[in-house]
Design an enzyme around this catalytic site. Structure first.
Site, mmCIF file in Angstrom:
data_model
loop_
_atom_site.group_PDB
_atom_site.id
_atom_site.type_symbol
_atom_site.label_atom_id
_atom_site.label_comp_id
_atom_site.label_asym_id
_atom_site.label_seq_id
_atom_site.Cartn_x
_atom_site.Cartn_y
_atom_site.Cartn_z
ATOM 1 N N HIS A 126 20.157 -36.474 -4.192
ATOM 2 C CA HIS A 126 19.360 -36.864 -3.023
ATOM 3 C C HIS A 126 17.873 -36.605 -3.242
ATOM 4 O O HIS A 126 17.106 -36.518 -2.284
ATOM 5 C CB HIS A 126 19.852 -36.122 -1.782
ATOM 6 C CG HIS A 126 21.280 -36.438 -1.437
ATOM 7 N ND1 HIS A 126 21.670 -37.664 -0.942
ATOM 8 C CD2 HIS A 126 22.419 -35.702 -1.573
ATOM 9 C CE1 HIS A 126 22.984 -37.663 -0.766
ATOM 10 N NE2 HIS A 126 23.460 -36.477 -1.151
ATOM 11 N N LYS A 154 14.461 -15.233 -9.004
ATOM 12 C CA LYS A 154 14.228 -14.224 -10.044
ATOM 13 C C LYS A 154 13.262 -14.763 -11.083
ATOM 14 O O LYS A 154 12.328 -14.087 -11.490
ATOM 15 C CB LYS A 154 15.529 -13.829 -10.765
ATOM 16 C CG LYS A 154 16.492 -12.945 -10.044
ATOM 17 C CD LYS A 154 16.028 -11.529 -9.805
ATOM 18 C CE LYS A 154 15.204 -11.419 -8.566
ATOM 19 N NZ LYS A 154 15.852 -11.185 -7.307
ATOM 20 N N CYS A 157 0.821 -1.215 0.000
ATOM 21 C CA CYS A 157 0.000 0.000 0.000
ATOM 22 C C CYS A 157 0.858 1.269 0.000
ATOM 23 O O CYS A 157 1.951 1.290 0.550
ATOM 24 C CB CYS A 157 -0.877 0.032 1.235
ATOM 25 S SG CYS A 157 -1.856 -1.433 1.464
ATOM 26 N N TRP A 209 -3.008 -2.749 -1.419
ATOM 27 C CA TRP A 209 -2.582 -4.124 -1.721
ATOM 28 C C TRP A 209 -3.315 -4.994 -0.718
ATOM 29 O O TRP A 209 -3.045 -4.923 0.484
ATOM 30 C CB TRP A 209 -1.074 -4.223 -1.564
ATOM 31 C CG TRP A 209 -0.468 -5.506 -1.993
ATOM 32 C CD1 TRP A 209 -0.172 -5.886 -3.267
ATOM 33 C CD2 TRP A 209 -0.040 -6.590 -1.150
ATOM 34 N NE1 TRP A 209 0.398 -7.126 -3.267
ATOM 35 C CE2 TRP A 209 0.487 -7.596 -1.986
ATOM 36 C CE3 TRP A 209 -0.063 -6.817 0.222
ATOM 37 C CZ2 TRP A 209 0.991 -8.791 -1.496
ATOM 38 C CZ3 TRP A 209 0.436 -8.010 0.714
ATOM 39 C CH2 TRP A 209 0.955 -8.983 -0.149
#
Ligand code: M6R
Length: 610
Positions: free
Chosen positions: A506, A487, A2, A74
């Site tokens: 693994h 990214k 926000c 947001w």
């Protein structure tokens, strides 16, 4: 995340608020709105989606006012829609406010207010604030006192701006855990969550601290606590220019910021290397250098990309300073009651200096008496101010949500800190000099890597439709594998994982087939032969391979599908070079997929909530 902007003065606030909100777009948001007072009447206009939509709406309304506040939201509580967008107003539309942060006890407060007859229009936590303030105003208090009384009932975090049409000469602002800065102008004043929103109008600013409430009029400013105690505030001069936060001809901020790295590295290094001594000078650490050198343990705390920088820092500190080092996610550190001894030094790495988890971890460590040190990019940010001492990275404003130049500047500063400590311990002058010389050469080497942009774009075309990626590296380049994967996933929405190369057998090796591109970070260093074996293992299973390799490595071309060649440097500094092709690869893949590179979905530049 926000954003807040506010204006009070003699000009029409509408274009000022819209331009301020556009400056805040980079932080990530899903709706926007403004509130103004016109002829003693409050007018709130808001919508879901872009600030440009709000601008179109406002053009039709042709509003004029000398006081107003604007917000980009947001979503945290309630879906992104017009009702949940800010400003939120009281029932008779006389008070409106905008809020960044989270009100943790909003459900309790809401219940109480509903019992008093208040009706809620939105699903947000923020709306309780406006009704709570209204409740005090109805009891006969003025706006300032009502805000103070309301906030003393609130738990959580806030950056707040409040306007009341019956007291149209002021904006009230309040801060707790969410940044706010007041801009001082000539017969006009501003409020913003980020200086970039008001930089076009003033460079004189006052930073609000947690627990402070400001009364902002067009020709005056004063700050108090919630208990109405007066607070003296200092005016600071901002040195950042508007040019520095524009795109400068590049298609995206992210590309501009990748390309700026030779310069940002020079800025991180400027005046900080002592060539003769093979050491460094870091003004911000001068007072604590002895404590740091004698610390028994270093803890590095951060989130996301900054955490990856911390992992590289761990390798540097342990190899050269011989101080045991641990790297912690700030979000875990803050809640797990960490053991902190008196000889521990704790670094908090943050580009924005406002990340809520990192800030909370810092406060926790400070409370336990640790030496707390910052590595921040944003000057004057909360973390920079809360720490005992620290170093600025000087990468300049980073606007693209994906962190690029901030990361390489963090690594550079970590290398400088390594020199500072290690030279006071067992590192010889000659070895220190070699590190210092190599640091100085990095900007030119990065320039060389950036000329590979077209080659990397071709590789991106080849792999843009892949749905999974694996990034593998060893030693100093294991954190680079994590960073390369981060990214890619954050801007291209392709699933990507980073692993230490030896861990492949693994588990992840089960994923390898012709649909799984594997990016190897394989410069010629002491782990090179082992990485080559890992490449062979992937090839044997049909995996497609890309290698970031040393420029003099001709053998690797026989083995991998694509190689990107980078200049050599000493091992500890390779991450500063190897990460750059990975930034470009992620960038080009995202562009080719037609995605919003600078503001990827669901992400915010500065994560100021938990
Ligand atoms: O501002 P900070 O460095 O504290 O931010 C931490 C993370 O939120 C940030 O690095 C995030 O992971 C970036 N979007 C990564 O590109």
């Amino acid at each position: 995340m926000c954003g807040i902007v506010g204006y009070i003065g003699e000009r029409n606030c509408v274009p000022i608020l819209i331009n301020g909100l556009k400056r805040l777009e980079y932080r990530g948001y899903d709706s926007a709105g403004i509130g103004i007072i016109d002829n003693n009447k409050s007018i709130v206009v808001k919508n879901k989606g872009k600030v440009s939509l709000l601008e179109d709406k406002l053009e039709e309304l042709n509003l004029y006012s000398n006081i107003g506040i604007g917000h980009t939201r947001w979503a945290t509580h309630g879906i992104p829609n017009e009702l949940n967008a800010h400003p939120h107003a009281n029932e008779d539309n006389t008070i409106f406010l905008i809020h960044n942060g989270i009100i943790e006890n909003y459900q309790v407060l809401k219940k109480g207010l509903i019992n008093f007859g208040y009706k809620f229009k939105s699903e947000t936590d923020s709306e309780v604030l406006v009704h709570l303030i209204d409740n005090f105003i109805k009891k006969g208090y003025d706006l300032t006192t009502s805000v103070q009384l309301a906030l003393s009932e609130v738990e959580g975090t806030y950056g707040l701006a409040i306007v009341y049409s019956k007291e149209p000469d002021k904006i009230i602002a309040a801060r707790k855990g969410s940044p706010l800065v007041v801009g001082i102008g000539d017969n006009e004043n501003f409020i913003a969550s980020d200086v970039s929103a008001i930089l076009a109008h003033t460079k004189q600013v006052i930073y609000l601290e947690d627990g402070e409430i400001a009364v902002i009029k067009k020709d005056s400013f004063n700050a108090t606590t919630v208990h109405n105690d007066e607070i003296e505030k200092e005016i600071h001069e901002i040195t950042m220019t508007l040019d520095e936060i524009d795109r400068g001809g590049y298609a995206h901020f992210m590309l501009k910021e990748i390309m700026e790295q030779p310069e940002t590295l020079r800025n991180s290094l400027r005046g900080r290397i002592i060539d003769d001594e093979g050491s460094s000078v870091l003004g911000g650490l001068t007072d604590v250098v002895n404590k740091l050198v004698n610390s028994k343990r270093i803890i590095i705390t951060a989130c996301g990309t900054s955490w990856h920088a911390g992992l590289v820092g761990e390798y540097m500190f342990e190899q050269f300073c011989r101080i045991p080092t641990e790297v912690e996610y700030a979000s875990e550190f803050r809640y797990r009651n960490p053991i902190i001894e008196k000889d521990d030094a704790i670094f908090f790495i943050s580009q924005s200096g406002e990340t809520a988890d990192t800030l909370a971890a810092l406060k926790e460590a400070k409370m336990k008496g640790a030496l707390v040190l910052g590595i921040c990019n944003a000057v004057g940010s909360s973390i920079a101010r809360e720490t005992n001492a620290g170093v600025y990275t000087h990468a300049g404003p980073e606007i693209g949500v994906a962190s690029t130049k901030a990361f390489t500047s963090q690594l550079t500063v970590l290398a400088l800190i390594t020199l500072l400590i290690a030279r006071r311990k067992s590192l010889s002058r000659i070895d220190g000099k070699q590190i210092a010389d190599e640091l100085r050469l990095l900007p030119e080497k990065i320039e060389k890597i950036l000329t590979l942009n077209d080659q990397i774009e071709v590789i991106a075309e080849e792999f843009k439709n892949s749905t999974n990626f694996l990034y593998l590296g060893r030693g100093y380049n294991f954190p680079v594998a994590l960073e390369g994967a981060l990214k890619l996933k954050e801007i291209s929405y392709i699933h990507a994982e980073g692993y230490p190369a030896a861990e492949m057998k693994h588990g992840p090796i089960a994923l390898i087939d012709e649909n799984m591109p594997v990016v190897f970070i394989a410069p010629k260093d002491s782990t090179y032969e082992k990485i080559i074996s890992n490449i062979q293992e992937v090839k044997a299973r049909g995996g497609r391979t890309i290698a970031i390799a040393s420029e003099d490595d001709n053998d690797i071309d026989q083995l991998v599908d694509y190689s990107i060649k980078i200049p050599n440097t000493i091992r500890m500094l390779t991450p500063i070079l190897t990460v750059i092709p990975l930034q470009l690869l992620a960038y080009h893949i995202a562009v080719k997929k037609g995605l919003n590179v600078d503001q990827p979905r669901n992400l915010a530049k500065s994560v100021t909530v938990e």
